[in-house]
Scaffold this motif. Structure first.
Motif, mmCIF file in Angstrom:
data_model
loop_
_atom_site.group_PDB
_atom_site.id
_atom_site.type_symbol
_atom_site.label_atom_id
_atom_site.label_comp_id
_atom_site.label_asym_id
_atom_site.label_seq_id
_atom_site.Cartn_x
_atom_site.Cartn_y
_atom_site.Cartn_z
ATOM 1 N N UNK A 168 14.585 -9.157 10.323
ATOM 2 C CA UNK A 168 13.297 -9.855 10.194
ATOM 3 C C UNK A 168 12.171 -9.016 10.796
ATOM 4 N N UNK A 169 12.494 -8.301 11.882
ATOM 5 C CA UNK A 169 11.488 -7.426 12.502
ATOM 6 C C UNK A 169 11.142 -6.275 11.565
ATOM 7 N N UNK A 170 12.174 -5.626 11.013
ATOM 8 C CA UNK A 170 11.926 -4.479 10.137
ATOM 9 C C UNK A 170 11.339 -4.894 8.792
ATOM 10 N N UNK A 171 11.470 -6.171 8.426
ATOM 11 C CA UNK A 171 10.846 -6.641 7.197
ATOM 12 C C UNK A 171 9.329 -6.711 7.355
ATOM 13 N N UNK A 172 8.848 -6.777 8.598
ATOM 14 C CA UNK A 172 7.414 -6.906 8.861
ATOM 15 C C UNK A 172 6.810 -5.642 9.460
ATOM 16 N N UNK A 173 7.658 -4.834 10.100
ATOM 17 C CA UNK A 173 7.182 -3.610 10.745
ATOM 18 C C UNK A 173 8.112 -2.467 10.348
ATOM 19 N N UNK A 174 7.531 -1.378 9.839
ATOM 20 C CA UNK A 174 8.363 -0.275 9.363
ATOM 21 C C UNK A 174 9.174 0.363 10.495
ATOM 22 N N UNK A 175 8.643 0.331 11.702
ATOM 23 C CA UNK A 175 9.342 0.867 12.868
ATOM 24 C C UNK A 175 8.655 0.350 14.120
ATOM 25 N N UNK A 233 4.097 8.949 11.649
ATOM 26 C CA UNK A 233 2.661 9.172 11.523
ATOM 27 C C UNK A 233 1.950 8.100 10.706
ATOM 28 N N UNK A 234 2.690 7.343 9.910
ATOM 29 C CA UNK A 234 2.062 6.325 9.072
ATOM 30 C C UNK A 234 2.830 5.013 9.178
ATOM 31 N N UNK A 235 2.816 4.376 10.351
ATOM 32 C CA UNK A 235 3.547 3.118 10.508
ATOM 33 C C UNK A 235 2.930 2.027 9.640
ATOM 34 N N UNK A 236 3.773 1.174 9.106
ATOM 35 C CA UNK A 236 3.307 0.133 8.193
ATOM 36 C C UNK A 236 3.575 -1.253 8.767
ATOM 37 N N UNK A 237 2.525 -2.088 8.726
ATOM 38 C CA UNK A 237 2.641 -3.491 9.097
ATOM 39 C C UNK A 237 2.528 -4.295 7.805
ATOM 40 N N UNK A 238 3.550 -5.094 7.518
ATOM 41 C CA UNK A 238 3.544 -5.896 6.295
ATOM 42 C C UNK A 238 2.962 -7.265 6.617
ATOM 43 N N UNK A 239 1.799 -7.561 6.070
ATOM 44 C CA UNK A 239 1.130 -8.832 6.353
ATOM 45 C C UNK A 239 1.901 -9.986 5.715
ATOM 46 N N UNK A 240 2.294 -10.972 6.500
ATOM 47 C CA UNK A 240 3.042 -12.106 5.939
ATOM 48 C C UNK A 240 2.143 -12.991 5.090
ATOM 49 N N UNK A 241 2.711 -13.590 4.052
ATOM 50 C CA UNK A 241 1.950 -14.453 3.159
ATOM 51 C C UNK A 241 2.243 -15.930 3.377
ATOM 52 N N UNK A 242 3.463 -16.236 3.721
ATOM 53 C CA UNK A 242 3.851 -17.626 3.889
ATOM 54 C C UNK A 242 3.784 -18.038 5.356
#
Length: 207
Positions: free
Chosen positions: A56-63, A6-15
Motif C-alpha cells: 500500500x505504501x509503494x502503491x502511493x510512493x515510488x520509494x 532523482x525523480x521520486x513519484x507521489x501518486x495522488x489518491x483519488x478515492x
C-alpha cells in the motif's frame, strides 16, 4: 545515507479510502521522524505504525524518497501557516518591532528544531523540488518581514533579506551537523532566538 531516486513519484489518491490510507502513512512517518532520522526509518516500521501493508505504501510512493517529498510538502504547509499567523495577525500588527521579530523568530526556530530529523534528511537528499520549497519559504519570510516594516528603501529591503538568509543559514547549519556542535560553543533555542532576532533587528531602520 542512500539517496532517493532523482525523480521520486507521489501518486495522488483519488478515492476517500485511498486518501485515508495515504494520510495514515504520512502521519506514521512524521511520528517516527520525531524520534530518529529518516534514513533509520524502515518501510516495515512505517507499515506497522500506519497499519498499512508495504504494498500500500509503494502503491502511493515510488520509494522512500517520494515519501520524504510528501512529508516535506506538509512541513512547508505548516511553515507557511506559521508565517501567515505571525506576520498577518491583526493583534500583532501594533506590537513593537522588537517583540514582533522576537516572537516570529522564536516560533520558526521551534518549528525547525522540532522537525530537525526531517529537515536534515531534506538537506542531504539533494532534491531540486525540496530546494525550491526551502527557497520559497526563505523568500516568504523576507517578504513578510519587509511588509511589516514597510515602507523602507530598496537598500534596507536587501539588508533585511540578507539578515533572513543569514538567520536561516544558522538554523540549517545545526541541521547539517546533527548532534555534533557546529562551533566551539553549544547554542540553545533561547540563545539562538535572541541572536537571530538581534541579527534581523540590526537591519531594521529607526526602530
Amino acid at each position: 545515507m542512500a539517496r532517493p531516486s532523482p525523480d521520486p513519484q507521489v501518486v495522488a489518491p483519488r478515492q476517500a479510502r485511498s486518501r485515508a490510507t495515504m494520510e495514515r502513512i504520512v502521519a506514521a512517518t512524521e511520528e517516527l521522524l520525531a524520534g530518529k532520522p529518516f534514513e533509520q526509518i524502515t518501510i516495515a516500521e512505517i507499515s506497522a505504525r500506519s497499519g498499512s501493508a508495504p504494498t500500500a505504501i509503494y502503491a502511493r510512493f515510488s520509494d522512500k524518497g517520494a515519501l520524504l517529498l510528501e512529508v516535506h510538502d506538509r512541513f512547508k504547509q505548516r511553515v507557511t501557516g506559521t508565517i501567515d499567523t505571525t506576520f498577518g495577525s491583526a493583534e500583532r500588527r501594533d506590537w513593537p518591532i522588537d517583540r514582533f521579530v522576537a516572537t516570529a523568530v522564536g516560533e520558526l526556530v521551534d518549528l525547525y528544531r522540532a522537525n530537525r530529523h526531517l529537515l536534515r534528511s531534506v538537506l542531504l537528499a539533494d532534491n531540486p523540488v525540496m530546494y525550491s520549497r526551502a527557497a520559497d519559504l526563505t523568500r516568504a519570510v523576507s517578504e513578510a518581514l519587509a511588509r511589516r516594516v514597510h515602507p523602507v528603501p530598496d537598500a534596507v529591503e536587501r539588508d533585511l533579506d540578507f539578515a533572513v538568509r543569514a538567520a536561516l543559514a544558522l538554523v540549517q547549519q545545526e541541521l547539517l551537523f546533527g548532534d555534533q556542535p557546529p562551533a566551539r560553543f553549544p547554542v540553545g533555542a533561547g540563545e539562538l532566538t535572541t541572536r537571530v532576532t538581534a541579527l534581523i533587528l540590526a537591519a531594521v531602520p529607526d526602530r
